[in-house]
Scaffold this active site. Structure first.
Site, PDB file in Angstrom:
ATOM      1  N   SER A 142       0.853  -1.186   0.000  1.00 37.14           N
ATOM      2  CA  SER A 142       0.000   0.000   0.000  1.00 37.14           C
ATOM      3  C   SER A 142       0.886   1.232   0.000  1.00 37.14           C
ATOM      4  CB  SER A 142      -0.885   0.011   1.256  1.00 37.14           C
ATOM      5  OG  SER A 142      -1.473   1.283   1.469  1.00 37.14           O
ATOM      6  N   TYR A 155      -1.245  -0.542  10.344  1.00 39.66           N
ATOM      7  CA  TYR A 155      -1.468  -1.013   8.967  1.00 39.66           C
ATOM      8  C   TYR A 155      -0.279  -0.660   8.076  1.00 39.66           C
ATOM      9  CZ  TYR A 155      -3.738  -1.309   4.365  1.00 39.66           C
ATOM     10  OH  TYR A 155      -4.064  -1.614   3.050  1.00 39.66           O
ATOM     11  N   LYS A 159       2.444  -3.051   5.818  1.00 40.33           N
ATOM     12  CA  LYS A 159       2.618  -2.945   4.376  1.00 40.33           C
ATOM     13  C   LYS A 159       4.076  -2.673   4.003  1.00 40.33           C
ATOM     14  CE  LYS A 159      -1.612  -3.847   3.341  1.00 40.33           C
ATOM     15  NZ  LYS A 159      -1.943  -5.101   2.641  1.00 40.33           N
TER      16      LYS A 159
END
Length: 255
Positions: A142, A155, A159
């Site tokens: 991401s 998060y 990634k």
């Protein structure tokens, strides 16, 4: 038919980016084992692909469970004879302020985004090593693994870790003809983001190309990286974000 005679596992593929990748692989000749945690979504997605003439079997379940991943790889080989492509698309996003982020949410994000991707790669690569025909692994990163984003510390950390995993595994996988890369999508229109009426206007304003990505934009990049045309590309991360990471303004609701 770029992927004729190939077999792919795509996780988290009931809707959105994962479904687009599974669908496009099947359209181009691959036999696809389609995974999603939601059993209804998995079967519906696989049925849609079959109705379009593709070869696709649903295999719902939790890919943070290593024993389930093992059974999924075994199922792909049992049904289609081999495994040549693995796309670790399944992931979860849990927003939260860093100072108040809960251990349970942290563990959920890490279990699926990292544990699931790591062990899918491991078990798929073991099968590819036995086959001695090479193969391709794709991890789903991401832009939040490249740039800070409000509320996504955990998060974004996972990634960024996936991109390092792709780089590190060049050492382990290259001797067996297996390449591994990552795609890092930016803001993307999916069924989930379309529920937010502010999503497209905000991201269209702050994205240099003037719009968020479509699932086809991401799928096109993904298919290239698992195709024969990219056999000499490995350990790389391809950002698909319309230029957002070049400027990186955060989305601000209400503007």
């Amino acid at each position: 038919m770029t992927f004729q005679s190939q077999t792919a596992i795509v996780t988290g593929a009931g809707i959105g980016i994962g479904f687009a990748i599974a669908r496009d692989l099947a359209r181009q000749g691959a036999s696809v084992l389609l995974n999603d945690l939601d059993e209804t979504l998995a079967h519906r997605a696989a049925a849609t692909i079959r109705q379009e003439g593709g070869t696709c079997l649903a295999y719902p379940g939790d890919v943070s469970d290593v024993s389930f991943i093992e059974s999924m790889v075994e199922k792909a080989v049992a049904e289609f004879g081999k495994l040549t492509i693995a796309v670790a698309n399944a992931g979860i996003t849990i927003f939260g302020d860093f100072f108040d982020y809960q251990p349970a949410n942290f563990q959920q994000v890490v279990n699926l985004n990292l544990r699931g991707s790591f062990f899918l790669t491991q078990l798929a690569a073991r099968q590819m090593r036995v086959q001695q025909e090479g193969g391709s692994v794709l991890l789903m990163s991401s832009v939040t693994g490249h740039q800070a984003h409000p509320g996504l510390a955990a998060y974004g950390m996972t990634k960024a870790a996936l991109e390092m995993l792709a780089k590190n595994l060049v050492l382990e996988l290259s001797p067996y003809g297996i390449n591994i890369n990552a795609v890092a999508p930016g803001a993307t229109q999916t069924e989930r983001t379309l529920d937010d009426p502010t999503y497209v206007p905000i991201w269209s304003r702050i994205t240099p190309m003037g719009r968020p990505a479509t699932v086809d934009d991401i799928s096109n990049a993904a298919l290239f990286l698992v195709s024969p045309q990219s056999r000499h590309i490995t350990g790389q991360s391809l950002v698909v974000d319309g230029g957002w990471t070049a400027v990186s303004p955060p989305p601000v609701a209400g503007e």
